[in-house]
Design an enzyme around this catalytic site. Structure first.
Site, mmCIF file in Angstrom:
data_model
loop_
_atom_site.group_PDB
_atom_site.id
_atom_site.type_symbol
_atom_site.label_atom_id
_atom_site.label_comp_id
_atom_site.label_asym_id
_atom_site.label_seq_id
_atom_site.Cartn_x
_atom_site.Cartn_y
_atom_site.Cartn_z
ATOM 1 N N GLY A 246 0.925 -1.431 0.093
ATOM 2 C CA GLY A 246 -0.057 0.352 0.052
ATOM 3 C C GLY A 246 0.864 1.352 0.176
ATOM 4 N N HIS A 283 -2.265 2.113 -12.010
ATOM 5 C CA HIS A 283 -1.501 3.325 -11.413
ATOM 6 C C HIS A 283 -1.918 4.541 -11.513
ATOM 7 C CE1 HIS A 283 1.764 2.164 -7.819
ATOM 8 N NE2 HIS A 283 1.673 0.855 -9.226
ATOM 9 N N ARG A 284 -2.631 4.447 -12.955
ATOM 10 C CA ARG A 284 -2.897 5.438 -13.337
ATOM 11 C C ARG A 284 -4.358 6.359 -12.937
ATOM 12 N NH1 ARG A 284 -0.271 5.175 -19.589
ATOM 13 N NH2 ARG A 284 1.741 5.631 -18.619
ATOM 14 N N ARG A 287 -4.744 7.961 -9.798
ATOM 15 C CA ARG A 287 -4.721 9.290 -9.898
ATOM 16 C C ARG A 287 -5.278 10.458 -10.205
ATOM 17 N NH1 ARG A 287 0.788 8.328 -13.501
ATOM 18 N NH2 ARG A 287 0.982 6.021 -12.877
ATOM 19 N N ASP A 314 8.241 7.311 -8.137
ATOM 20 C CA ASP A 314 7.410 6.172 -7.963
ATOM 21 C C ASP A 314 8.306 4.974 -8.699
ATOM 22 O OD1 ASP A 314 6.595 3.695 -6.885
ATOM 23 O OD2 ASP A 314 3.880 4.654 -7.169
#
Length: 414
Positions: A246, A283-284, A287, A314
């Site tokens: 996390g 991930h994208r 965001r 990251d």
């Protein structure tokens, strides 16, 4: 202008009735919260909490002087209790302005979700903004007017002294308020509409502090404009953790309430690797849409850029992989001659010096790999050792260091 928070919780309160979750089980005493309701100078009531007269009495106030009762959001369930003697509750149309006999000025603010926000100006000139749960002002960058909402885009004249909103549910709204100039360095940001998504107590305070916000118990009275102890946000933060701990989500959450974030992905792209592409896409999708993304391992110019928005890196472990490749750490001759070690040490020293010189807010993510099984190969052991050294060197330059394990962030420094 004096503000008493008769409740600070979500519409269902905290703990939620009948909910068996851990957050609700520990929401007792000062951590228990009734539905959010605000009493301004004993004359203006914003929203209703269960038993408002009793809630006011517990806070040492009375509702006898209330001359206006405004609602900010639709209410499901049973009809709300309106104590005898209070005016009928109303929702003000977007953009409409009211001036009370007490000298308070009210402007209804259009939102990007159902409901109405209220800008309140007091007789002393102080101004506050109150937003309902799950909402932000319409017309801010990245937040278009909702369908059918009238009025021009939201444009505050100056930063508010106090802003009350759903910080945990809508950190992007806080980021947009900052970008629009509605929240400045001395604006007191109070989280309200607090639900059971975050455990109460230290974890709640930690997450709010990372967003530059705070919360108070039900019944607290504050003087608008007097609070100046805005949480001191660390300039540099290192977030460590193992695989799927996390750590990336924690790093992203720490900057979700700030505008203009540059997300630096050091992993790049890998042609033909569908699994890696899926990881990048996941991930994208987490965001905020307003964030920018750069895929690079050239971190020094980004870290040392002056007057730049927040930077999220990251991650450092992938940066190290690129640095070791460039230094020739896998070349037997360069490794034996010491050339690879010298080249890597030089590049690492440049990165650490850039962290030391950084003036922008930086959150960096790295893997913690020294607690597991000793790698079976010499290359694996070399990478583990170098990453441990890099993490220690970067941590020494950071005001705040976190270790994330099982989705739980443990502060190591700061």
């Amino acid at each position: 202008m004096e503000l008493t928070l008769l409740g600070t919780g979500a519409p269902a309160g905290l703990p939620r009735p009948g909910c068996p979750c851990a957050a609700c089980a520990t929401a007792v005493g000062a951590d228990a919260r009734a539905a959010t309701a605000l009493l301004v100078d004993d004359v203006l009531l914003l929203d209703l909490t269960p038993g408002p007269a009793l809630a006011a009495a517990r806070a040492g106030r009375t509702l006898h002087g209330v001359r206006q009762l405004l609602l900010s959001h639709p209410h499901d369930g049973p009809a709300q209790e309106v104590p005898p003697g209070l005016p009928a509750p109303v929702r003000v149309a977007d953009g409409r302005r009211l001036t009370l006999i007490s000298g308070h000025r009210v402007r209804a603010v259009a939102l990007d979700a159902p409901g109405t926000g209220y800008e309140i100006g007091g007789p002393d000139g102080e101004r506050l903004l109150y937003l309902p749960p799950g909402a932000g002002p319409a017309g801010l960058p990245g937040s278009p007017l909702r369908e059918g909402a009238p009025g021009a885009p939201y444009a505050p004249a100056a930063p508010y002294s106090l802003v009350l909103l759903d910080v945990l549910g809508r950190p992007d709204a806080l980021a947009r308020l900052r970008a629009a100039g509605a929240v400045g360095p001395t604006t007191d940001v109070l989280a309200v509409h607090i639900d059971h998504g975050v455990p109460p107590g230290p974890e709640l305070r930690r997450r709010l502090a990372a967003a530059g916000a705070r919360t108070v118990p039900d019944g607290t009275t504050a003087v608008v404009g007097d609070y100046r102890a805005v949480p001191d946000l660390p300039r540099r933060t290192l977030v460590l953790g193992g695989a799927r701990s996390g750590k990336s989500a924690e790093a992203e959450r720490r900057l979700a309430a700030f505008p203009g974030v540059l997300y630096v992905a050091t992993g790049g792209t890998r042609d033909g690797d569908a699994e890696w592409a899926d990881r990048v896409a996941a991930h994208r999708s987490r965001r905020p849409a307003s964030w920018r993304t750069a895929e690079t391992c050239d971190l020094v110019p980004l870290l040392t850029a002056p007057d730049a928005p927040p930077l999220l890196i990251d991650c450092l472990s992938l940066w190290l992989t690129d640095a070791m490749d460039s230094a020739g750490c896998w070349d037997e001759d360069r490794r034996r001659s010491g050339e690879a070690a010298r080249a890597l040490a030089g590049r690492t020293a440049e990165l650490v010096a850039a962290f030391r010189a950084a003036t922008r807010t930086v959150v960096a993510v790295s893997n913690e790999v020294g607690s597991g099984v000793v790698p079976a190969t010499a290359a694996g052991r070399l990478f583990r050792d170098e990453l441990g050294r890099l993490n220690a060197a970067v941590a020494a330059e950071c005001e705040h260091v976190l270790l994330v394990t099982a989705g739980t962030a443990l502060p190591l420094r700061g």
